[in-house]
Write a protein that holds these residues in place. Structure first.
Motif, PDB file in Angstrom:
ATOM      1  N   TYR A 117      41.998 -51.301  35.237  1.00  0.00           N
ATOM      2  CA  TYR A 117      42.429 -51.905  33.980  1.00  0.00           C
ATOM      3  C   TYR A 117      41.836 -51.197  32.765  1.00  0.00           C
ATOM      4  CZ  TYR A 117      38.024 -54.305  34.997  1.00  0.00           C
ATOM      5  OH  TYR A 117      36.719 -54.585  35.353  1.00  0.00           O
ATOM      6  N   PHE A 118      41.221 -50.045  32.973  1.00  0.00           N
ATOM      7  CA  PHE A 118      40.772 -49.260  31.819  1.00  0.00           C
ATOM      8  C   PHE A 118      40.710 -47.788  32.205  1.00  0.00           C
ATOM      9  CE2 PHE A 118      36.751 -49.880  34.027  1.00  0.00           C
ATOM     10  CZ  PHE A 118      36.099 -48.678  33.842  1.00  0.00           C
ATOM     11  N   VAL A 119      40.728 -46.954  31.185  1.00  0.00           N
ATOM     12  CA  VAL A 119      40.506 -45.529  31.355  1.00  0.00           C
ATOM     13  C   VAL A 119      39.702 -45.070  30.145  1.00  0.00           C
ATOM     14  CG1 VAL A 119      42.671 -44.901  30.206  1.00  0.00           C
ATOM     15  CG2 VAL A 119      41.598 -43.298  31.790  1.00  0.00           C
ATOM     16  N   ARG A 120      38.814 -44.109  30.357  1.00  0.00           N
ATOM     17  CA  ARG A 120      37.897 -43.728  29.285  1.00  0.00           C
ATOM     18  C   ARG A 120      37.683 -42.222  29.270  1.00  0.00           C
ATOM     19  NH1 ARG A 120      33.498 -45.654  31.367  1.00  0.00           N
ATOM     20  NH2 ARG A 120      33.887 -47.809  30.770  1.00  0.00           N
ATOM     21  N   VAL A 121      37.646 -41.671  28.073  1.00  0.00           N
ATOM     22  CA  VAL A 121      37.200 -40.299  27.855  1.00  0.00           C
ATOM     23  C   VAL A 121      36.187 -40.362  26.716  1.00  0.00           C
ATOM     24  CG1 VAL A 121      39.366 -39.252  28.632  1.00  0.00           C
ATOM     25  CG2 VAL A 121      39.073 -39.817  26.211  1.00  0.00           C
ATOM     26  N   ALA A 122      35.597 -39.238  26.375  1.00  0.00           N
ATOM     27  CA  ALA A 122      34.612 -39.229  25.297  1.00  0.00           C
ATOM     28  C   ALA A 122      35.249 -39.698  23.996  1.00  0.00           C
ATOM     29  CB  ALA A 122      34.041 -37.823  25.116  1.00  0.00           C
ATOM     30  N   GLY A 123      34.735 -40.806  23.456  1.00  0.00           N
ATOM     31  CA  GLY A 123      35.207 -41.302  22.179  1.00  0.00           C
ATOM     32  C   GLY A 123      36.404 -42.231  22.235  1.00  0.00           C
ATOM     33  N   LEU A 150      33.586 -55.690  24.560  1.00  0.00           N
ATOM     34  CA  LEU A 150      32.121 -55.566  24.543  1.00  0.00           C
ATOM     35  C   LEU A 150      31.643 -54.604  25.622  1.00  0.00           C
ATOM     36  CD1 LEU A 150      31.026 -59.271  23.950  1.00  0.00           C
ATOM     37  CD2 LEU A 150      30.605 -57.343  22.412  1.00  0.00           C
ATOM     38  N   ARG A 151      32.261 -54.705  26.800  1.00  0.00           N
ATOM     39  CA  ARG A 151      31.846 -53.821  27.894  1.00  0.00           C
ATOM     40  C   ARG A 151      32.113 -52.350  27.532  1.00  0.00           C
ATOM     41  NH1 ARG A 151      30.253 -50.400  30.432  1.00  0.00           N
ATOM     42  NH2 ARG A 151      30.097 -50.153  32.679  1.00  0.00           N
ATOM     43  N   GLN A 152      33.293 -52.073  26.959  1.00  0.00           N
ATOM     44  CA  GLN A 152      33.612 -50.702  26.579  1.00  0.00           C
ATOM     45  C   GLN A 152      32.722 -50.225  25.443  1.00  0.00           C
ATOM     46  OE1 GLN A 152      35.698 -48.795  28.412  1.00  0.00           O
ATOM     47  NE2 GLN A 152      35.756 -50.632  29.685  1.00  0.00           N
ATOM     48  N   ALA A 153      32.352 -51.127  24.557  1.00  0.00           N
ATOM     49  CA  ALA A 153      31.466 -50.762  23.451  1.00  0.00           C
ATOM     50  C   ALA A 153      30.130 -50.254  23.977  1.00  0.00           C
ATOM     51  CB  ALA A 153      31.265 -51.956  22.524  1.00  0.00           C
ATOM     52  N   VAL A 154      29.594 -50.926  24.991  1.00  0.00           N
ATOM     53  CA  VAL A 154      28.316 -50.503  25.572  1.00  0.00           C
ATOM     54  C   VAL A 154      28.444 -49.119  26.191  1.00  0.00           C
ATOM     55  CG1 VAL A 154      26.552 -51.032  27.294  1.00  0.00           C
ATOM     56  CG2 VAL A 154      27.582 -52.877  25.969  1.00  0.00           C
ATOM     57  N   SER A 155      29.605 -48.834  26.790  1.00  0.00           N
ATOM     58  CA  SER A 155      29.788 -47.530  27.450  1.00  0.00           C
ATOM     59  C   SER A 155      29.669 -46.376  26.463  1.00  0.00           C
ATOM     60  CB  SER A 155      31.151 -47.480  28.146  1.00  0.00           C
ATOM     61  OG  SER A 155      32.206 -47.377  27.205  1.00  0.00           O
ATOM     62  N   PHE A 156      29.955 -46.628  25.194  1.00  0.00           N
ATOM     63  CA  PHE A 156      29.859 -45.583  24.182  1.00  0.00           C
ATOM     64  C   PHE A 156      28.412 -45.226  23.855  1.00  0.00           C
ATOM     65  CE2 PHE A 156      34.158 -47.172  22.591  1.00  0.00           C
ATOM     66  CZ  PHE A 156      34.853 -46.100  23.121  1.00  0.00           C
ATOM     67  N   VAL A 157      27.500 -46.175  24.017  1.00  0.00           N
ATOM     68  CA  VAL A 157      26.122 -45.957  23.547  1.00  0.00           C
ATOM     69  C   VAL A 157      25.102 -45.873  24.671  1.00  0.00           C
ATOM     70  CG1 VAL A 157      26.647 -47.127  21.373  1.00  0.00           C
ATOM     71  CG2 VAL A 157      25.626 -48.429  23.253  1.00  0.00           C
ATOM     72  N   LEU A 173      28.218 -58.142  33.352  1.00  0.00           N
ATOM     73  CA  LEU A 173      29.160 -57.471  32.472  1.00  0.00           C
ATOM     74  C   LEU A 173      29.547 -56.101  33.015  1.00  0.00           C
ATOM     75  CD1 LEU A 173      30.680 -57.451  29.736  1.00  0.00           C
ATOM     76  CD2 LEU A 173      28.613 -56.494  28.704  1.00  0.00           C
ATOM     77  N   PHE A 174      28.690 -55.509  33.830  1.00  0.00           N
ATOM     78  CA  PHE A 174      28.910 -54.144  34.300  1.00  0.00           C
ATOM     79  C   PHE A 174      29.317 -54.073  35.764  1.00  0.00           C
ATOM     80  CE2 PHE A 174      25.788 -54.294  30.892  1.00  0.00           C
ATOM     81  CZ  PHE A 174      26.462 -53.560  29.923  1.00  0.00           C
ATOM     82  N   ASP A 175      29.803 -55.179  36.302  1.00  0.00           N
ATOM     83  CA  ASP A 175      30.337 -55.191  37.666  1.00  0.00           C
ATOM     84  C   ASP A 175      31.491 -54.213  37.818  1.00  0.00           C
ATOM     85  OD1 ASP A 175      28.665 -57.132  38.662  1.00  0.00           O
ATOM     86  OD2 ASP A 175      30.099 -58.765  38.496  1.00  0.00           O
ATOM     87  N   PHE A 176      31.584 -53.618  39.008  1.00  0.00           N
ATOM     88  CA  PHE A 176      32.829 -52.976  39.401  1.00  0.00           C
ATOM     89  C   PHE A 176      33.646 -54.053  40.104  1.00  0.00           C
ATOM     90  CE2 PHE A 176      35.371 -51.191  42.854  1.00  0.00           C
ATOM     91  CZ  PHE A 176      36.175 -50.322  42.151  1.00  0.00           C
ATOM     92  N   THR A 177      34.850 -54.292  39.620  1.00  0.00           N
ATOM     93  CA  THR A 177      35.670 -55.349  40.206  1.00  0.00           C
ATOM     94  C   THR A 177      36.950 -54.755  40.774  1.00  0.00           C
ATOM     95  OG1 THR A 177      36.550 -55.782  37.996  1.00  0.00           O
ATOM     96  CG2 THR A 177      34.796 -57.221  38.761  1.00  0.00           C
ATOM     97  N   HIS A 178      37.203 -55.034  42.060  1.00  0.00           N
ATOM     98  CA  HIS A 178      38.406 -54.529  42.705  1.00  0.00           C
ATOM     99  C   HIS A 178      39.667 -55.154  42.108  1.00  0.00           C
ATOM    100  CE1 HIS A 178      35.644 -53.198  45.952  1.00  0.00           C
ATOM    101  NE2 HIS A 178      36.589 -52.298  46.167  1.00  0.00           N
ATOM    102  N   LYS A 179      39.550 -56.413  41.690  1.00  0.00           N
ATOM    103  CA  LYS A 179      40.706 -57.139  41.193  1.00  0.00           C
ATOM    104  C   LYS A 179      40.461 -57.585  39.758  1.00  0.00           C
ATOM    105  CE  LYS A 179      41.834 -59.011  45.769  1.00  0.00           C
ATOM    106  NZ  LYS A 179      42.035 -60.252  46.569  1.00  0.00           N
TER     107      LYS A 179
END
Length: 288
Positions: A117-123, A150-157, A173-179
């Motif tokens: 449910y998400f994808v991330r690159v630098a920035g 909030l979870r994605q915000a933490v990933s930036f810093v 907040l930082f669980d890996f969730t299969h579903k």
């Protein structure tokens, strides 16, 4: 982590709204902006999208499943185009703050083909909650978005928490969730485990966990729907009852419940007013 590499707070994070279908955008905006009043580590701000025909946005608007790897490959270009267009827009309006932030989160109701449910690159991070369904509430879809922002915000810093952390579901907040439905535990629990708190400390943000916990515990700040001065009450007046609406938008029964509750409050006020008036008339009559 060296002092040179430590990312300072507050971090300014731009929020972009992709295709959200029938999501109550005004209510969603309010809840995310309200986060700015609850903590001072992140400053969330909404930015307009100047080109809705951008290839990434068009791809994320598809109703069918899309390839997450393809989106990831195209995100750096989208981020560059977005920052350039926003800079030009600021110059056009002659704004003093002409440079947009270097961190963005794009909110969508797209569906990835691998059930992530998400994808991330630098920035740049993209949330894709197209697989969300009514049975996943509570919490509401809007609360899903708030927690994941909030979870994605933490990933930036926090480099240590950039990716998913533990396989076991702890309600952290930082669980890996299969579903996607298991994300509800992140929202309902309002929890950051000891390992993740230690990771934040390693990255130079020891106090961030404490600050986040106060925000993740929505019982502290959402309030009651019946109180129009609380966030829950304000969102209800914007057309979305956080505690009753189970879908992307309220169905007929949920709308009826809201009307009955509102009318019930009105009738109670009328009753109290009537009793007060009768008592006043009786008191004036007795004085005579």
């Amino acid at each position: 982590m060296s002092l040179q590499s430590q990312i300072s707070l507050p971090a300014q994070i731009g929020i972009l709204l992709g295709d959200l279908g029938e999501v109550n955008i005004v209510a969603l905006k309010y809840l995310i902006i309200h986060l700015n009043t609850l903590q001072s580590d992140f400053e969330f701000e909404f930015f307009p999208i100047t080109d809705r025909q951008d290839p990434v946005l068009r791809q994320m608007s598809k109703t069918s499943e899309i390839e997450r790897s393809r989106v990831r490959a195209e995100l750096p270009g989208f981020l560059e185009r977005t920052r350039t267009s926003l800079s030009h827009l600021s110059q056009e309006y002659k704004l003093s703050q002409a440079i947009p932030p270097d961190k963005f989160i794009l909110l969508t109701m797209a569906r990835f083909n691998d059930n992530y449910y998400f994808v991330r690159v630098a920035g740049m991070s993209v949330l894709a909650l197209g697989n969300w369904e009514r049975h996943m509430a509570p919490p509401s879809l809007l609360e899903f978005f708030v927690t994941l922002v909030l979870r994605q915000a933490v990933s930036f810093v926090s480099p240590s928490l950039k990716g998913s952390v533990h396989l076991g579901t702890k309600g952290c907040l930082f669980d890996f969730t299969h579903k996607l439905e298991d994300v509800r535990l992140k929202t309902l629990q309002g929890f950051i485990c000891s390992d993740c708190q230690a990771s934040l400390a390693t990255d130079g943000h020891a106090q961030l966990a404490e600050h986040l916990l106060s925000v993740l515990d929505t019982s502290r700040w959402l309030g009651k729907t019946e109180d129009p001065t609380t966030p829950a009450g304000i969102v209800s007046n914007l057309g979305y009852d956080l505690f009753k609406t189970k879908g992307v938008k309220p169905n007929l029964w949920e709308k009826t419940q809201a009307i009955l509750r509102e009318e019930g409050v009105k009738e109670l006020i009328k009753l109290i007013g009537g009793i007060t008036l009768a008592a006043l008339l009786l008191w004036l009559g007795l004085k005579k």
